[in-house]
Write a protein that holds these residues in place. Structure first.
Motif, PDB file in Angstrom:
ATOM      1  N   THR A 100       0.848  -1.190   0.000  1.00 34.10           N
ATOM      2  CA  THR A 100       0.000   0.000   0.000  1.00 34.10           C
ATOM      3  C   THR A 100       0.882   1.238   0.000  1.00 34.10           C
ATOM      4  O   THR A 100       1.788   1.355   0.844  1.00 34.10           O
ATOM      5  CB  THR A 100      -0.921   0.040   1.236  1.00 34.10           C
ATOM      6  N   ASN A 101       0.632   2.152  -0.929  1.00 34.45           N
ATOM      7  CA  ASN A 101       1.371   3.415  -0.983  1.00 34.45           C
ATOM      8  C   ASN A 101       0.422   4.536  -0.576  1.00 34.45           C
ATOM      9  O   ASN A 101      -0.525   4.864  -1.284  1.00 34.45           O
ATOM     10  CB  ASN A 101       1.919   3.655  -2.393  1.00 34.45           C
ATOM     11  N   LEU A 102       0.691   5.136   0.585  1.00 36.13           N
ATOM     12  CA  LEU A 102      -0.155   6.186   1.143  1.00 36.13           C
ATOM     13  C   LEU A 102       0.378   7.589   0.863  1.00 36.13           C
ATOM     14  O   LEU A 102      -0.273   8.581   1.230  1.00 36.13           O
ATOM     15  CB  LEU A 102      -0.278   6.000   2.667  1.00 36.13           C
ATOM     16  N   ALA A 103       1.533   7.694   0.234  1.00 35.45           N
ATOM     17  CA  ALA A 103       2.209   8.983   0.087  1.00 35.45           C
ATOM     18  C   ALA A 103       1.454   9.929  -0.847  1.00 35.45           C
ATOM     19  O   ALA A 103       0.862   9.503  -1.841  1.00 35.45           O
ATOM     20  CB  ALA A 103       3.629   8.766  -0.437  1.00 35.45           C
ATOM     21  N   VAL A 104       1.514  11.220  -0.516  1.00 34.69           N
ATOM     22  CA  VAL A 104       0.904  12.266  -1.332  1.00 34.69           C
ATOM     23  C   VAL A 104       1.871  13.445  -1.407  1.00 34.69           C
ATOM     24  O   VAL A 104       2.406  13.886  -0.376  1.00 34.69           O
ATOM     25  CB  VAL A 104      -0.443  12.743  -0.748  1.00 34.69           C
ATOM     26  N   ARG A 105       2.096  13.924  -2.601  1.00 32.81           N
ATOM     27  CA  ARG A 105       3.032  15.032  -2.837  1.00 32.81           C
ATOM     28  C   ARG A 105       2.661  16.285  -2.029  1.00 32.81           C
ATOM     29  O   ARG A 105       1.498  16.547  -1.748  1.00 32.81           O
ATOM     30  CB  ARG A 105       3.054  15.377  -4.329  1.00 32.81           C
ATOM     31  N   GLY A 106       3.693  17.033  -1.645  1.00 33.69           N
ATOM     32  CA  GLY A 106       3.495  18.327  -1.006  1.00 33.69           C
ATOM     33  C   GLY A 106       3.146  18.297   0.460  1.00 33.69           C
ATOM     34  O   GLY A 106       3.009  19.359   1.088  1.00 33.69           O
ATOM     35  N   LYS A 107       3.010  17.124   1.051  1.00 30.99           N
ATOM     36  CA  LYS A 107       2.524  17.049   2.422  1.00 30.99           C
ATOM     37  C   LYS A 107       3.635  17.350   3.441  1.00 30.99           C
ATOM     38  O   LYS A 107       4.777  16.906   3.307  1.00 30.99           O
ATOM     39  CB  LYS A 107       1.921  15.678   2.712  1.00 30.99           C
ATOM     40  N   LEU A 108       3.261  18.108   4.465  1.00 29.47           N
ATOM     41  CA  LEU A 108       4.138  18.382   5.589  1.00 29.47           C
ATOM     42  C   LEU A 108       4.069  17.239   6.595  1.00 29.47           C
ATOM     43  O   LEU A 108       3.173  16.390   6.528  1.00 29.47           O
ATOM     44  CB  LEU A 108       3.738  19.698   6.260  1.00 29.47           C
ATOM     45  N   LEU A 109       5.007  17.237   7.535  1.00 34.07           N
ATOM     46  CA  LEU A 109       5.096  16.145   8.504  1.00 34.07           C
ATOM     47  C   LEU A 109       3.791  15.951   9.269  1.00 34.07           C
ATOM     48  O   LEU A 109       3.294  14.820   9.389  1.00 34.07           O
ATOM     49  CB  LEU A 109       6.251  16.411   9.476  1.00 34.07           C
ATOM     50  N   ASP A 110       3.216  17.034   9.789  1.00 33.25           N
ATOM     51  CA  ASP A 110       1.994  16.885  10.575  1.00 33.25           C
ATOM     52  C   ASP A 110       0.830  16.366   9.726  1.00 33.25           C
ATOM     53  O   ASP A 110      -0.022  15.612  10.225  1.00 33.25           O
ATOM     54  CB  ASP A 110       1.609  18.223  11.213  1.00 33.25           C
ATOM     55  N   GLN A 111       0.779  16.760   8.469  1.00 41.13           N
ATOM     56  CA  GLN A 111      -0.273  16.254   7.582  1.00 41.13           C
ATOM     57  C   GLN A 111      -0.098  14.761   7.328  1.00 41.13           C
ATOM     58  O   GLN A 111      -1.069  14.000   7.284  1.00 41.13           O
ATOM     59  CB  GLN A 111      -0.244  17.024   6.263  1.00 41.13           C
TER      60      GLN A 111
END
Length: 261
Positions: free
Chosen positions: A48-59
């Motif tokens: 499963t790939n949950l990554a999304v571009r542009g996201k900050l650590l808290d997001q």
């Protein structure tokens, strides 16, 4: 044997810069998942790939961490904080404290949590002045990894990605070959036999003249730097309205990229 893998992170882990034949991004994590799946009988591996571009650590912690914790996989790759570090005024020490809290939660449920360092940005025009800040954050990441027994995907030491051919035209994201080399290094970090050497030297390039370099810089500034600055000024993110890939079949990944090499 690793039977399940969840990738958590931002554009780097989503695979920006590495489009497949259908235009959707692949990236190092998808390529690495194929390496892991090839070690098991067909159908025995979950990714499963949950990554999304542009996201900050808290997001990332708010949106992706609960899903990763729920899946409780054998392996999690956690790459976060880079977008925080490149923002003016951020403190790498404080970002690292929040990073550690996330690692503490992940290591409580996942079999192995692999963390990544930031790249050496000496050759990236818009980021080279942040090199010391990134190095400080990397030091924290390695120390956190030591405390929690996490393998480290050390991107700073992967010298072959300092070649311009390892980077996309925006100079901020890896090219397909760059993503491939990171996937291979990730395999090495976990002790896998990998099909190629990520440190293999690039073929020599013909020298470029000053005029050609300047023309490339002007094109890059117009096409990539100005829009990037504009998004920052407007408070927008490249990940706005982007949905994570979610569960992916290694066979589907293979069909899109061919063999990992």
């Amino acid at each position: 044997m690793i039977g399940s893998y969840v990738a958590v992170g931002d554009s780097f882990t989503e695979g920006v810069g590495d489009p497949g034949p259908d235009g959707a991004f692949v990236g190092w994590a998808d390529r690495f998942a194929v390496l892991l799946a090839d070690r098991l009988p067909e159908g025995d591996f979950r990714y499963t790939n949950l990554a999304v571009r542009g996201k900050l650590l808290d997001q990332i912690v708010e949106d992706q961490l609960p899903k990763a914790l729920e899946l409780a996989p054998d392996l999690v790759s956690f790459c976060a904080g880079g977008n925080d570090i490149i923002r003016p005024g951020t403190d790498p020490d404080e970002v690292a404290e929040r990073f550690e809290r996330a690692i503490e939660r992940l290591t409580a449920v996942a079999g192995t949590v692999m963390v990544t360092t930031g790249f050496d940005t000496r050759g990236v025009p818009v980021l080279k002045h942040l090199r010391g800040k990134i190095a400080t954050y990397n030091g924290h990441v390695r120390a956190i990894a030591d405390r929690y027994g996490c393998p480290v995907l050390d991107l700073w030491s992967l010298k072959t990605v300092q070649d311009r051919r390892a980077w996309d035209g925006d100079r901020l994201h890896l090219s397909p070959e760059g993503h491939t080399r990171v996937a291979l290094r990730a395999g090495q970090v976990l002790g896998l036999a990998v099909p190629a050497d990520p440190d293999q030297p690039w073929p020599p390039l013909p020298p470029r003249g000053t005029l050609e370099v300047r023309r490339d810089d002007v094109h890059w500034a117009r096409e990539y730097l100005v829009p990037w600055i504009g998004r920052r000024l407007r408070g927008e993110s490249s990940g706005d309205h982007v949905t994570a890939k979610g569960a992916l079949s290694p066979d589907d990944i293979k069909m899109r990229i061919g063999k990992v090499a």
